[in-house]
Scaffold this motif. Structure first.
Motif, PDB file in Angstrom:
ATOM      1  N   LEU A  23      13.266  47.505  46.968  1.00  0.00           N
ATOM      2  CA  LEU A  23      13.643  46.198  46.445  1.00  0.00           C
ATOM      3  C   LEU A  23      12.538  45.185  46.721  1.00  0.00           C
ATOM      4  CD1 LEU A  23      17.375  45.983  47.617  1.00  0.00           C
ATOM      5  CD2 LEU A  23      16.506  46.646  45.370  1.00  0.00           C
ATOM      6  N   PRO A  24      11.694  44.883  45.726  1.00  0.00           N
ATOM      7  CA  PRO A  24      10.678  43.847  45.919  1.00  0.00           C
ATOM      8  C   PRO A  24      11.328  42.497  46.192  1.00  0.00           C
ATOM      9  CG  PRO A  24      10.229  45.135  43.943  1.00  0.00           C
ATOM     10  CD  PRO A  24      11.618  45.495  44.394  1.00  0.00           C
ATOM     11  N   GLY A  25      10.583  41.622  46.869  1.00  0.00           N
ATOM     12  CA  GLY A  25      11.118  40.315  47.236  1.00  0.00           C
ATOM     13  C   GLY A  25      10.468  39.184  46.459  1.00  0.00           C
ATOM     14  N   PRO A  26      11.058  38.746  45.349  1.00  0.00           N
ATOM     15  CA  PRO A  26      10.478  37.630  44.588  1.00  0.00           C
ATOM     16  C   PRO A  26      10.690  36.308  45.303  1.00  0.00           C
ATOM     17  CG  PRO A  26      12.605  38.224  43.659  1.00  0.00           C
ATOM     18  CD  PRO A  26      12.314  39.226  44.745  1.00  0.00           C
ATOM     19  N   TRP A  27       9.753  35.399  45.128  1.00  0.00           N
ATOM     20  CA  TRP A  27       9.844  34.086  45.753  1.00  0.00           C
ATOM     21  C   TRP A  27      10.089  32.976  44.723  1.00  0.00           C
ATOM     22  CZ3 TRP A  27       5.844  37.488  45.706  1.00  0.00           C
ATOM     23  CH2 TRP A  27       4.758  37.191  44.883  1.00  0.00           C
ATOM     24  N   ASP A  28       9.991  33.324  43.433  1.00  0.00           N
ATOM     25  CA  ASP A  28      10.292  32.364  42.379  1.00  0.00           C
ATOM     26  C   ASP A  28      10.605  33.131  41.102  1.00  0.00           C
ATOM     27  OD1 ASP A  28       7.813  33.243  41.433  1.00  0.00           O
ATOM     28  OD2 ASP A  28       6.782  31.355  41.833  1.00  0.00           O
ATOM     29  N   ALA A  29      10.922  32.400  40.030  1.00  0.00           N
ATOM     30  CA  ALA A  29      11.314  33.049  38.783  1.00  0.00           C
ATOM     31  C   ALA A  29      10.177  33.883  38.194  1.00  0.00           C
ATOM     32  CB  ALA A  29      11.778  32.001  37.775  1.00  0.00           C
ATOM     33  N   PHE A  40      11.582  47.751  38.365  1.00  0.00           N
ATOM     34  CA  PHE A  40      12.468  47.827  39.528  1.00  0.00           C
ATOM     35  C   PHE A  40      13.901  47.510  39.103  1.00  0.00           C
ATOM     36  CE2 PHE A  40       8.329  47.231  41.457  1.00  0.00           C
ATOM     37  CZ  PHE A  40       8.358  48.187  42.458  1.00  0.00           C
ATOM     38  N   PRO A  41      14.882  48.274  39.595  1.00  0.00           N
ATOM     39  CA  PRO A  41      16.263  48.112  39.124  1.00  0.00           C
ATOM     40  C   PRO A  41      17.013  46.953  39.753  1.00  0.00           C
ATOM     41  CG  PRO A  41      16.185  49.857  40.757  1.00  0.00           C
ATOM     42  CD  PRO A  41      14.758  49.428  40.525  1.00  0.00           C
ATOM     43  N   ALA A  42      16.462  46.368  40.817  1.00  0.00           N
ATOM     44  CA  ALA A  42      17.112  45.247  41.496  1.00  0.00           C
ATOM     45  C   ALA A  42      16.066  44.561  42.365  1.00  0.00           C
ATOM     46  CB  ALA A  42      18.286  45.725  42.348  1.00  0.00           C
ATOM     47  N   LEU A  43      16.390  43.350  42.826  1.00  0.00           N
ATOM     48  CA  LEU A  43      15.462  42.555  43.622  1.00  0.00           C
ATOM     49  C   LEU A  43      16.201  41.961  44.817  1.00  0.00           C
ATOM     50  CD1 LEU A  43      13.827  40.588  40.651  1.00  0.00           C
ATOM     51  CD2 LEU A  43      13.013  42.727  41.678  1.00  0.00           C
ATOM     52  N   ALA A  44      15.437  41.597  45.861  1.00  0.00           N
ATOM     53  CA  ALA A  44      16.033  41.007  47.058  1.00  0.00           C
ATOM     54  C   ALA A  44      15.152  39.858  47.532  1.00  0.00           C
ATOM     55  CB  ALA A  44      16.184  42.049  48.161  1.00  0.00           C
ATOM     56  N   THR A  45      15.624  38.627  47.400  1.00  0.00           N
ATOM     57  CA  THR A  45      14.799  37.484  47.774  1.00  0.00           C
ATOM     58  C   THR A  45      14.624  37.401  49.291  1.00  0.00           C
ATOM     59  OG1 THR A  45      16.607  35.880  48.016  1.00  0.00           O
ATOM     60  CG2 THR A  45      15.707  36.194  45.807  1.00  0.00           C
ATOM     61  N   PRO A  46      13.415  37.075  49.764  1.00  0.00           N
ATOM     62  CA  PRO A  46      13.187  36.852  51.198  1.00  0.00           C
ATOM     63  C   PRO A  46      13.270  35.359  51.500  1.00  0.00           C
ATOM     64  CG  PRO A  46      11.092  37.102  50.078  1.00  0.00           C
ATOM     65  CD  PRO A  46      12.164  37.124  49.007  1.00  0.00           C
ATOM     66  N   ARG A  72      17.667  30.101  40.365  1.00  0.00           N
ATOM     67  CA  ARG A  72      16.626  30.175  39.322  1.00  0.00           C
ATOM     68  C   ARG A  72      16.095  31.596  39.198  1.00  0.00           C
ATOM     69  NH1 ARG A  72      15.379  25.041  41.533  1.00  0.00           N
ATOM     70  NH2 ARG A  72      13.846  25.929  42.990  1.00  0.00           N
ATOM     71  N   ILE A  73      15.937  32.271  40.330  1.00  0.00           N
ATOM     72  CA  ILE A  73      15.457  33.655  40.305  1.00  0.00           C
ATOM     73  C   ILE A  73      16.468  34.547  39.595  1.00  0.00           C
ATOM     74  CG2 ILE A  73      14.991  35.658  41.775  1.00  0.00           C
ATOM     75  CD1 ILE A  73      13.745  33.660  43.800  1.00  0.00           C
ATOM     76  N   ALA A  74      17.740  34.416  39.958  1.00  0.00           N
ATOM     77  CA  ALA A  74      18.777  35.268  39.353  1.00  0.00           C
ATOM     78  C   ALA A  74      18.884  35.036  37.852  1.00  0.00           C
ATOM     79  CB  ALA A  74      20.118  35.008  40.032  1.00  0.00           C
ATOM     80  N   ARG A  75      18.733  33.784  37.415  1.00  0.00           N
ATOM     81  CA  ARG A  75      18.832  33.492  35.978  1.00  0.00           C
ATOM     82  C   ARG A  75      17.631  33.996  35.193  1.00  0.00           C
ATOM     83  NH1 ARG A  75      20.693  28.614  38.108  1.00  0.00           N
ATOM     84  NH2 ARG A  75      18.681  27.591  37.732  1.00  0.00           N
ATOM     85  N   ALA A  76      16.509  34.205  35.893  1.00  0.00           N
ATOM     86  CA  ALA A  76      15.269  34.581  35.207  1.00  0.00           C
ATOM     87  C   ALA A  76      15.206  36.056  34.838  1.00  0.00           C
ATOM     88  CB  ALA A  76      14.067  34.226  36.077  1.00  0.00           C
ATOM     89  N   VAL A  77      16.098  36.879  35.442  1.00  0.00           N
ATOM     90  CA  VAL A  77      16.028  38.329  35.234  1.00  0.00           C
ATOM     91  C   VAL A  77      17.401  38.872  34.856  1.00  0.00           C
ATOM     92  CG1 VAL A  77      14.059  38.650  36.788  1.00  0.00           C
ATOM     93  CG2 VAL A  77      16.382  38.741  37.708  1.00  0.00           C
ATOM     94  N   SER A  78      17.388  40.094  34.352  1.00  0.00           N
ATOM     95  CA  SER A  78      18.650  40.741  33.973  1.00  0.00           C
ATOM     96  C   SER A  78      19.102  41.775  35.001  1.00  0.00           C
ATOM     97  CB  SER A  78      18.502  41.412  32.605  1.00  0.00           C
ATOM     98  OG  SER A  78      17.485  42.398  32.631  1.00  0.00           O
ATOM     99  N   VAL A  79      18.269  42.048  36.008  1.00  0.00           N
ATOM    100  CA  VAL A  79      18.635  43.019  37.040  1.00  0.00           C
ATOM    101  C   VAL A  79      19.371  42.305  38.171  1.00  0.00           C
ATOM    102  CG1 VAL A  79      16.707  44.551  36.495  1.00  0.00           C
ATOM    103  CG2 VAL A  79      16.413  42.751  38.219  1.00  0.00           C
ATOM    104  N   PRO A  80      20.144  43.048  38.985  1.00  0.00           N
ATOM    105  CA  PRO A  80      20.859  42.421  40.106  1.00  0.00           C
ATOM    106  C   PRO A  80      19.897  41.825  41.130  1.00  0.00           C
ATOM    107  CG  PRO A  80      21.723  44.618  39.640  1.00  0.00           C
ATOM    108  CD  PRO A  80      20.465  44.477  38.854  1.00  0.00           C
ATOM    109  N   VAL A  81      20.315  40.713  41.712  1.00  0.00           N
ATOM    110  CA  VAL A  81      19.525  40.032  42.741  1.00  0.00           C
ATOM    111  C   VAL A  81      20.383  39.826  43.983  1.00  0.00           C
ATOM    112  CG1 VAL A  81      18.282  37.920  43.368  1.00  0.00           C
ATOM    113  CG2 VAL A  81      18.074  38.852  41.048  1.00  0.00           C
TER     114      VAL A  81
END
Length: 245
Positions: A23-29, A40-46, A72-81
């Protein structure tokens, strides 16, 4: 349970030892879209990565700004966050769950130490029974709408005690946690954690350490990166900046 939350939970089950959920960790959209486009099938914010992107030190982001950022991150993608929300910001379970669901995330990290600068006892472990009660309250309110990742902070708070770590982990699983995250556990204790904890085990990837696949072979169900990917991106950007100067 929503379809997205159900899909996120399913990603943790039935994984082969050398194929942990990464699960990569995005920091913004923008970074979230990059990781989604990479497959990647899902993401996990740090929390530390989001804090840096907002101009704050780790642990110093006002809760409202953190929820807005992960939204904002969750709205930017279609995969689970899933979102790292530190210790829950002192919010009661019902309010915390409401804000997470309003942000559009399907999971959360909740840590068992006081880490915020305004916390009552900064840098100290919480009472594990009180933490278990909080996790149980979050589970009761959220039902199946959130995947709860219970972070155990023994090793980063100077309590390098495997028995204590396992005691906390088991309490949290009994309270309803879906996954246990022993942050910065030494590599050599990962097999013992795998043997001693029922359910998925989250392990953080550290530069110079085992690869995600090797962590999976040691017992990790899922691998996250904390703010590490932001730091790598910043190093690359510094190189670009040097070239432009």
């Amino acid at each position: 349970m929503t379809a997205t939350a159900q899909a996120f939970g399913a990603l943790h089950r039935g994984r082969a030892p050398a194929e942990p959920l990464v699960l990569p960790g995005p920091w913004d959209a923008a970074s979230a879209r990059v990781f989604e486009e990479a497959g990647f099938p899902a993401l996990a914010t740090p929390s530390a990565g989001v804090a840096a992107s907002l101009g704050y030190a780790d642990g110093a982001v006002p809760p409202r700004e953190m929820f807005e950022a992960v939204g904002r991150i969750a709205r930017a993608v279609s995969v689970p966050v899933s979102a790292d929300v530190e210790d829950g910001y002192g919010l009661p379970a019902r309010k915390l769950v409401g804000r997470l669901l309003d942000a559009g995330v399907v999971g959360c990290n909740l840590e068992d130490s006081w880490g915020r600068k305004d916390a009552a006892a900064p840098g100290t472990l919480k009472d594990p029974h009180e933490q278990a009660d909080y996790l149980a309250a979050v589970r009761d309110v959220a039902g199946g709408e959130l995947f709860v990742n219970a972070r155990v902070d023994t090793y980063i708070r100077g309590v390098a005690d495997l028995d204590e770590t396992l005691r906390r982990a088991r309490l949290y699983v009994e309270a309803g946690a879906d996954c246990v995250y022993v942050i910065k556990a030494p590599v050599d204790v990962i097999p013992a954690l795998r043997d001693g904890i029922e359910g998925p085990l989250n392990v953080v990837f550290l530069p110079g350490g085992p690869s995600p696949q090797e962590l999976g072979e040691l017992g990790a169900t899922r691998v996250t990166f904390g703010p590490g990917l932001l730091f790598r991106a910043m190093d690359a950007l510094r190189g670009v900046a040097e070239g432009l100067r």
